[in-house]
Structures are given as C-alpha cells and as structure tokens.
Write a protein that holds these residues in place. Structure first.
Motif, PDB file in Angstrom:
ATOM      1  N   HIS A 203      56.191  56.440  15.949  1.00  0.00           N
ATOM      2  CA  HIS A 203      54.773  56.247  15.631  1.00  0.00           C
ATOM      3  C   HIS A 203      54.449  54.785  15.328  1.00  0.00           C
ATOM      4  O   HIS A 203      53.369  54.297  15.692  1.00  0.00           O
ATOM      5  N   ILE A 204      55.375  54.071  14.680  1.00  0.00           N
ATOM      6  CA  ILE A 204      55.106  52.660  14.342  1.00  0.00           C
ATOM      7  C   ILE A 204      55.597  51.708  15.443  1.00  0.00           C
ATOM      8  O   ILE A 204      55.596  50.490  15.261  1.00  0.00           O
ATOM      9  N   GLY A 205      56.015  52.278  16.565  1.00  0.00           N
ATOM     10  CA  GLY A 205      56.399  51.441  17.694  1.00  0.00           C
ATOM     11  C   GLY A 205      57.842  50.993  17.699  1.00  0.00           C
ATOM     12  O   GLY A 205      58.210  50.088  18.455  1.00  0.00           O
ATOM     13  N   HIS A 206      58.693  51.650  16.885  1.00  0.00           N
ATOM     14  CA  HIS A 206      60.106  51.294  16.820  1.00  0.00           C
ATOM     15  C   HIS A 206      60.960  52.570  16.892  1.00  0.00           C
ATOM     16  O   HIS A 206      61.576  52.972  15.894  1.00  0.00           O
ATOM     17  N   PRO A 207      60.989  53.208  18.073  1.00  0.00           N
ATOM     18  CA  PRO A 207      61.794  54.436  18.204  1.00  0.00           C
ATOM     19  C   PRO A 207      63.268  54.175  17.935  1.00  0.00           C
ATOM     20  O   PRO A 207      63.764  53.062  18.118  1.00  0.00           O
ATOM     21  N   ILE A 208      63.947  55.215  17.512  1.00  0.00           N
ATOM     22  CA  ILE A 208      65.376  55.099  17.219  1.00  0.00           C
ATOM     23  C   ILE A 208      66.150  54.872  18.515  1.00  0.00           C
ATOM     24  O   ILE A 208      65.909  55.533  19.528  1.00  0.00           O
ATOM     25  N   ILE A 209      67.059  53.928  18.479  1.00  0.00           N
ATOM     26  CA  ILE A 209      67.909  53.650  19.639  1.00  0.00           C
ATOM     27  C   ILE A 209      68.703  54.912  19.998  1.00  0.00           C
ATOM     28  O   ILE A 209      69.290  55.570  19.134  1.00  0.00           O
ATOM     29  N   GLY A 210      68.686  55.244  21.289  1.00  0.00           N
ATOM     30  CA  GLY A 210      69.416  56.414  21.753  1.00  0.00           C
ATOM     31  C   GLY A 210      68.655  57.712  21.658  1.00  0.00           C
ATOM     32  O   GLY A 210      69.147  58.759  22.091  1.00  0.00           O
ATOM     33  N   ASP A 211      67.446  57.700  21.104  1.00  0.00           N
ATOM     34  CA  ASP A 211      66.649  58.920  20.964  1.00  0.00           C
ATOM     35  C   ASP A 211      65.922  59.192  22.277  1.00  0.00           C
ATOM     36  O   ASP A 211      64.859  58.621  22.553  1.00  0.00           O
TER      37      ASP A 211
ATOM     38  N   LYS B 159      70.637  53.966  26.750  1.00  0.00           N
ATOM     39  CA  LYS B 159      71.683  53.139  27.359  1.00  0.00           C
ATOM     40  C   LYS B 159      72.730  52.628  26.370  1.00  0.00           C
ATOM     41  O   LYS B 159      73.902  52.521  26.701  1.00  0.00           O
ATOM     42  N   LEU B 160      72.332  52.298  25.137  1.00  0.00           N
ATOM     43  CA  LEU B 160      73.264  51.656  24.205  1.00  0.00           C
ATOM     44  C   LEU B 160      74.208  52.635  23.503  1.00  0.00           C
ATOM     45  O   LEU B 160      75.303  52.276  23.093  1.00  0.00           O
ATOM     46  N   ILE B 161      73.767  53.872  23.347  1.00  0.00           N
ATOM     47  CA  ILE B 161      74.564  54.877  22.637  1.00  0.00           C
ATOM     48  C   ILE B 161      74.139  56.243  23.146  1.00  0.00           C
ATOM     49  O   ILE B 161      72.986  56.433  23.556  1.00  0.00           O
ATOM     50  N   ASP B 162      75.063  57.212  23.162  1.00  0.00           N
ATOM     51  CA  ASP B 162      74.751  58.494  23.786  1.00  0.00           C
ATOM     52  C   ASP B 162      74.175  59.523  22.809  1.00  0.00           C
ATOM     53  O   ASP B 162      74.270  60.730  23.048  1.00  0.00           O
ATOM     54  N   ARG B 163      73.561  59.052  21.757  1.00  0.00           N
ATOM     55  CA  ARG B 163      72.869  59.944  20.818  1.00  0.00           C
ATOM     56  C   ARG B 163      71.905  59.095  19.997  1.00  0.00           C
ATOM     57  O   ARG B 163      71.959  57.859  20.045  1.00  0.00           O
ATOM     58  N   GLN B 164      70.994  59.735  19.249  1.00  0.00           N
ATOM     59  CA  GLN B 164      70.103  58.932  18.424  1.00  0.00           C
ATOM     60  C   GLN B 164      70.908  58.276  17.299  1.00  0.00           C
ATOM     61  O   GLN B 164      71.747  58.913  16.674  1.00  0.00           O
ATOM     62  N   ALA B 165      70.649  57.004  17.068  1.00  0.00           N
ATOM     63  CA  ALA B 165      71.410  56.218  16.079  1.00  0.00           C
ATOM     64  C   ALA B 165      70.869  56.500  14.683  1.00  0.00           C
ATOM     65  O   ALA B 165      70.194  55.669  14.068  1.00  0.00           O
TER      66      ALA B 165
ATOM     67  N   PRO C 214      79.647  56.175  10.917  1.00  0.00           N
ATOM     68  CA  PRO C 214      80.723  56.589  11.831  1.00  0.00           C
ATOM     69  C   PRO C 214      81.033  55.489  12.838  1.00  0.00           C
ATOM     70  O   PRO C 214      80.288  54.506  12.981  1.00  0.00           O
ATOM     71  N   GLU C 215      82.114  55.670  13.565  1.00  0.00           N
ATOM     72  CA  GLU C 215      82.613  54.634  14.458  1.00  0.00           C
ATOM     73  C   GLU C 215      81.591  54.234  15.526  1.00  0.00           C
ATOM     74  O   GLU C 215      81.451  53.053  15.856  1.00  0.00           O
ATOM     75  N   ASP C 216      80.881  55.208  16.103  1.00  0.00           N
ATOM     76  CA  ASP C 216      79.955  54.846  17.186  1.00  0.00           C
ATOM     77  C   ASP C 216      78.799  53.979  16.695  1.00  0.00           C
ATOM     78  O   ASP C 216      78.318  53.095  17.415  1.00  0.00           O
ATOM     79  N   LEU C 217      78.356  54.175  15.454  1.00  0.00           N
ATOM     80  CA  LEU C 217      77.280  53.328  14.913  1.00  0.00           C
ATOM     81  C   LEU C 217      77.810  51.963  14.504  1.00  0.00           C
ATOM     82  O   LEU C 217      77.078  50.963  14.594  1.00  0.00           O
ATOM     83  N   LEU C 218      79.051  51.893  14.078  1.00  0.00           N
ATOM     84  CA  LEU C 218      79.655  50.586  13.793  1.00  0.00           C
ATOM     85  C   LEU C 218      79.796  49.781  15.081  1.00  0.00           C
ATOM     86  O   LEU C 218      79.546  48.561  15.098  1.00  0.00           O
ATOM     87  N   GLN C 219      80.163  50.449  16.159  1.00  0.00           N
ATOM     88  CA  GLN C 219      80.261  49.777  17.447  1.00  0.00           C
ATOM     89  C   GLN C 219      78.880  49.311  17.921  1.00  0.00           C
ATOM     90  O   GLN C 219      78.736  48.194  18.449  1.00  0.00           O
ATOM     91  N   LEU C 220      77.868  50.147  17.712  1.00  0.00           N
ATOM     92  CA  LEU C 220      76.497  49.763  18.058  1.00  0.00           C
ATOM     93  C   LEU C 220      76.070  48.535  17.261  1.00  0.00           C
ATOM     94  O   LEU C 220      75.465  47.595  17.806  1.00  0.00           O
ATOM     95  N   GLN C 221      76.364  48.540  15.983  1.00  0.00           N
ATOM     96  CA  GLN C 221      76.012  47.406  15.125  1.00  0.00           C
ATOM     97  C   GLN C 221      76.660  46.117  15.633  1.00  0.00           C
ATOM     98  O   GLN C 221      76.004  45.067  15.705  1.00  0.00           O
TER      99      GLN C 221
END
Length: 310
Positions: free
Chosen positions: A251-259, A268-274, A298-305
């Motif tokens: 709604h505020i123009g910043h959707p969750i990455i992976g959603d 593209k960056l991660i295979d689930r919502q971050a 978790p590991e996948d969010l650390l890798q995303l970071q």
C-alpha cells in the motif's frame, strides 16, 4: 503450592485440572467472579463448564454464585481431546517451552496446519511427533498462524486453558509481535505508523486490499538498513489481520521482496516473501509473567541481506 498459585496438570491425556487457591482480595467474591478476574475465563467458557458441571470448591461441586473465602480451593476440570494429527519427523526448532506453551522457530516453506493441498508434513504433524516422543498426546492448538513462506515464531498451546487465555490476549492485541522484512525501494521515513483498513473483496479471494469497508489495521515500522534499491525494516503489528504486513507494505509502495502475490510476480532475489516473525512478547497463561522470545534471521534472509549490501 504457594498461596494464589494455579496448578494445571494433565491426567491420562483426557483431563486438564486447574486449581486456584483463593487469596485475601478474593474474600466475599463469587466463584464466577474469581474465575473471570483472576483466571481470565470468558463467559462462553464459563457457560460450557457450568453445563458440564466441571467447577468445584474444596472438592465439592459448586454453583457459580457461591461466595469464597481466603484459603479455599477452586478446581476446574476440562476434558482433553485426543491428538488429531499423524506424527511425522519434521524439523521442529523449539525456542521456548513451559508447562503450557511451546514456541518454535518455523522454517519457511512449510504450512502450519493441514489443508486440502497440504494434508501432511505440516507443523501440526511435527508437533505431534515431538510430543509423542515424550509420551504425550496433547491436542495441537495453534495460538497464531504464519503463512507457508513466512518464517519465525509460532505459538502452540499445550492445553485448552492456555489456548483460551493466549487467544484472548491475541484478540485483544495484547501480544507484542515484531517482524523483520526486506522491502523493495528505499523507504524515506525512518519510522511510520500505517493505519489503513484491510478488506477481503470476495469470500474466495486470497488477496486482501486496503479499503474503507475493511477492518481497522495498524502497522508500525522503522528502518533498520537502507540499500541501493531496498530497505530492511522492523515491523510491529498493532492489530492482527491476514496478510497485514504484506498488504500495508504494498500500500505504501514498498512491497516485500519475493512476495509474488502483492509485489514482483517473478520473485527474482528470493523464492519466498522476505518476512520473518522475529519477536514475541506475551503473558504466561498461568503465572501472568511476561515472556519474551526471539528468533534470529534464517539463512536465506541472511544471504538476501548480504546480496543487498553488495
């Protein structure tokens, strides 16, 4: 048992017993008043127990209008239902446990409760296996839910009383819930409160929208890190609506990455919502002290970071 302390025990996996010793400030109150004010029993639960004749004073069946005096014992019995899920050995990371509650750090990609599309290999099956190994057959009762692809803290009550009290806390928005999420774009404001009603357009709609016809929904966020074209946020839920964070971020123009439902359909960056449920604070059902629980990323969010930092 200390004065004023409740005791909750299982008896052959079929009966839950709650015992409360009447304190000085309860003197002259009725049994019903004590159960409502000291043990947080709802009117609905009290009616059910009344019909089943499950409330006793000093081991004698008693009606709710009976007055109590200091030192009396109020005993409530609740029939426990058998466990309803197949035990299956699935990763089950317990981060907090007491006589009433189990809190786990849920991995992404697993549903909490069996559905038509996911009848097995759920957190419910994992919890059943975890208890079964200890010789316990408690019914699995979830206090909160997480989407399949959301990781983090999930609360399971071990008995009907704990489930009732914790569910009441949830419904009254007395449980503090904080999430960590990575969103698209650079969020300008360091912190903000989003107060925007969330609405389900049709009964069979999975997707929710911000609409004046919806329920009041309040989300607070603060920026933890900013990247080239993304931001890491800590988000606090002040209400608990389905997909609330996902809807409000979009709604505020910043959707969750992976959603892929509310944001980029390709993810593209991660295979689930971050999105990760990182912190919970609730009141222990029996003893009323505050319980704070945290779950690391978790590991996948650390890798995303790390990817976003690069």
């Amino acid at each position: 048992m200390k004065e004023g302390e409740e005791m909750l025990v299982a008896d052959q996996q079929t009966e839950i017993k709650l015992v409360y010793q009447v304190e000085n400030d309860d003197e002259g109150k009725t049994v019903k008043q004590v159960l409502k004010t000291k043990l947080d029993f709802s009117s609905r639960l009290l009616t059910k127990l009344k019909h089943e004749k499950m409330v006793f004073l000093n081991n004698e069946y008693v009606k709710y209008h009976e007055e109590v005096k200091e030192g009396d014992y109020i005993k409530v019995l609740m029939k426990e239902e058998p466990n309803q899920f197949l035990p299956q050995e699935i990763p089950f990371e317990v981060v907090y446990e007491d006589v009433d509650v189990i809190v786990i750090n849920k991995r992404p990609g697993i549903v909490s409760h069996p559905t038509k599309s996911h009848p097995n290999y759920t957190i419910a099956n994992a919890a059943t296996y975890y208890l079964h190994k200890q010789g316990l057959e408690y019914r699995i009762r979830f206090v909160n839910r997480l989407d399949m692809d959301t990781s983090g803290l999930l609360v399971i009550a071990k008995n009907p009383y704990a489930h009732h009290v914790l569910s009441e806390q949830m419904q009254a928005d007395k449980v503090e819930k904080r999430y960590i999420t990575f969103v698209e774009g650079v969020v300008d404001k360091d912190e903000e409160t989003i107060d925007a009603p969330i609405y389900r357009p049709t009964e069979d709609s999975i997707k929710r929208v911000v609409d004046v016809r919806g329920q009041q929904s309040i989300t607070k966020y603060k920026v933890l890190e900013r990247y080239h074209n993304a931001s890491m946020l800590e988000v606090e839920l002040l209400t608990g609506r389905t997909h609330q964070i996902r809807v409000h971020m979009n709604h505020i123009g910043h959707p969750i990455i992976g959603d892929t439902l509310y944001g980029d359909p390709e993810g593209k960056l991660i295979d689930r919502q971050a999105l990760h449920a990182a912190f919970l604070k609730f009141y222990q059902p029996r003893y009323r002290h505050g319980v704070e629980v945290r779950a690391p990323l978790p590991e996948d969010l650390l890798q995303l970071q790390n990817t976003l930092k690069g």
